[in-house]
Design an enzyme around this catalytic site. Structure first.
Site, PDB file in Angstrom:
ATOM      1  N   ASN A  40      77.194  29.862   6.850  1.00  0.00           N
ATOM      2  CA  ASN A  40      76.080  29.566   7.751  1.00  0.00           C
ATOM      3  C   ASN A  40      74.883  28.924   7.044  1.00  0.00           C
ATOM      4  O   ASN A  40      74.157  28.131   7.652  1.00  0.00           O
ATOM      5  CB  ASN A  40      75.672  30.828   8.512  1.00  0.00           C
ATOM      6  N   ARG A  86      76.690  41.041   8.821  1.00  0.00           N
ATOM      7  CA  ARG A  86      76.048  39.728   9.027  1.00  0.00           C
ATOM      8  C   ARG A  86      75.972  38.974   7.699  1.00  0.00           C
ATOM      9  O   ARG A  86      76.095  37.756   7.654  1.00  0.00           O
ATOM     10  CB  ARG A  86      74.648  39.918   9.614  1.00  0.00           C
ATOM     11  N   ARG A 130      67.191  46.297  22.587  1.00  0.00           N
ATOM     12  CA  ARG A 130      68.288  47.292  22.563  1.00  0.00           C
ATOM     13  C   ARG A 130      67.697  48.706  22.535  1.00  0.00           C
ATOM     14  O   ARG A 130      68.135  49.588  23.281  1.00  0.00           O
ATOM     15  CB  ARG A 130      69.164  47.052  21.333  1.00  0.00           C
ATOM     16  N   HIS A 141      66.948  42.145  10.013  1.00  0.00           N
ATOM     17  CA  HIS A 141      67.881  42.285  11.140  1.00  0.00           C
ATOM     18  C   HIS A 141      69.204  42.792  10.587  1.00  0.00           C
ATOM     19  O   HIS A 141      70.122  42.032  10.318  1.00  0.00           O
ATOM     20  CB  HIS A 141      68.060  40.926  11.807  1.00  0.00           C
ATOM     21  N   ASP A 164      66.382  43.378  18.835  1.00  0.00           N
ATOM     22  CA  ASP A 164      66.547  44.763  18.377  1.00  0.00           C
ATOM     23  C   ASP A 164      65.667  45.705  19.193  1.00  0.00           C
ATOM     24  O   ASP A 164      66.079  46.808  19.558  1.00  0.00           O
ATOM     25  CB  ASP A 164      66.202  44.863  16.882  1.00  0.00           C
TER      26      ASP A 164
HETATM   27  C1  LMR Z   1      73.274  40.691  17.154  1.00  0.00           C
HETATM   28  O1  LMR Z   1      72.572  41.589  16.687  1.00  0.00           O
HETATM   29  O2  LMR Z   1      73.811  40.769  18.262  1.00  0.00           O
HETATM   30  C2  LMR Z   1      73.514  39.448  16.360  1.00  0.00           C
HETATM   31  O3  LMR Z   1      72.826  39.515  15.138  1.00  0.00           O
HETATM   32  C3  LMR Z   1      74.945  39.159  16.149  1.00  0.00           C
HETATM   33  C4  LMR Z   1      75.651  40.200  15.295  1.00  0.00           C
HETATM   34  O4  LMR Z   1      76.478  39.790  14.457  1.00  0.00           O
HETATM   35  O5  LMR Z   1      75.468  41.391  15.469  1.00  0.00           O
END
Ligand code: LMR
Length: 313
Positions: free
Chosen positions: A95, A88, A151, A175, A148
């Site tokens: 970005n 990222r 998931r 993240h 997160d």
């Molecule tokens: C994600 O976690 O899905 C987003 O941050 C996009 C990525 O690049 O993983």
């Protein structure tokens, strides 16, 4: 309530769609720089209204921020997604410029908006939007923790063969690979997860969660959108309905967890004023160490952004 979503790509369009079909806002404005793209997506979502039975009005515009004026909440999804082999952080220079210019336009037309950043690298793009907007930290935040955590909850639900609805969890930090899932604060229908799953399986799930975005990039050749778009919409809902939901959200820390001036995911209460309160957990030594590693990583990328900005000045 009026909500603007900037970026009509996969994440932005999914977010706008969820906002519309769940009637979270009366009006959703979708903005993109690509001529006709946002108009088309917004029209498609609007044409779904008679089928899915909602009356949220969706409007698309090409780079015309005057149409976003008076938005209560703005979600920024603009920027490049990563491709296989990228982190990222590799997206930072492209970005950051995009997020900065989008934020300038947003604040000009909606000075009272609450801003939710989704673009990557998430924590540092939240930093970019915050310093550009000059708004209080409670009104500029990043969406990553809900994604997160979702998931992590989904993987646990699969492993335990239970409904994902019954899995509650907290996750902290940046993240990225240094994110900090907290098994100690994970419950399944109120039962501590550690009573239901062996340590090895739990550790494997934690590792899979940390690489959750990368797993999808590898599978699809681009990054995810259903869960990220829905997660951003869930934050919008908490704000516009003043739900006071407890979510992990990226915010500038000012002394909480002994951290100052770094943007990290922490549990907060989300309501009509944005971040109503940051919840301070009593972390144990191992968790503190993991959070410190995450802080160090995010700070490095924040410094990289400062260097980019200094070189431009
Ligand atoms: C994600 O976690 O899905 C987003 O941050 C996009 C990525 O690049 O993983």
């Amino acid at each position: 309530m009026k909500v603007t979503v900037v970026g009509a790509g996969n994440v932005g369009a999914t977010c706008a769609d969820v906002l519309a079909y769940r009637e979270i806002a009366n009006e959703v404005v979708l903005v993109d720089i690509k001529e006709g793209f946002a108009e088309g997506k917004a029209l498609d979502i609007w044409q779904k209204a008679p089928i899915n039975l909602y009356d949220t009005r969706t409007v698309g515009v090409t780079n015309d921020y005057s149409k976003t004026a008076g938005s209560d909440v703005v979600v920024i999804t603009s920027g490049l997604p990563r491709k296989p082999g990228m982190t990222r952080d590799d997206l930072i220079s492209t970005n950051a410029g995009i997020v900065t210019s989008v934020t300038e336009n947003i604040v000009k037309h909606s000075p009272d908006a609450i801003i939710i950043v989704v673009s990557n690298p998430l924590d540092v793009m939240t930093y970019a939007a915050h310093i550009t907007s000059k708004l209080p930290r409670t009104r500029v935040m990043g969406m990553a923790g809900i994604l997160d955590t979702a998931r992590y909850r989904a993987f646990l639900a699969e492993a335990l063969n239970v409904s994902p609805k019954d899995i509650q969890a907290v996750l902290m930090g940046g993240h990225g690979d240094t994110m900090v899932p907290l098994p100690r604060y994970t419950t399944v229908g109120g039962i501590p997860v550690t009573e239901l799953i062996d340590e090895e399986t739990l550790n494997a799930i934690v590792e899979r969660t940390k690489n959750g975005g990368g797993e999808l990039v590898k599978l699809m050749g681009t990054s995810a959108w259903y869960a990220p778009g829905s997660a951003a919409a869930q934050m919008v809902e908490a704000i516009v309905r003043d739900q006071r939901r407890v979510f992990p959200v990226c915010v500038r820390l000012e002394g909480e967890y002994g951290i100052d001036g770094v943007y990290l995911g922490v549990p907060v209460i989300l309501g009509k004023n944005g971040i109503e309160r940051i919840i301070a957990l009593d972390l144990n030594e191992d968790e503190k160490q993991l959070l410190e590693t995450s802080r160090g990583h995010v700070k490095e990328v924040m410094d990289a952004l400062d260097n980019i900005n200094a070189a431009k000045a």
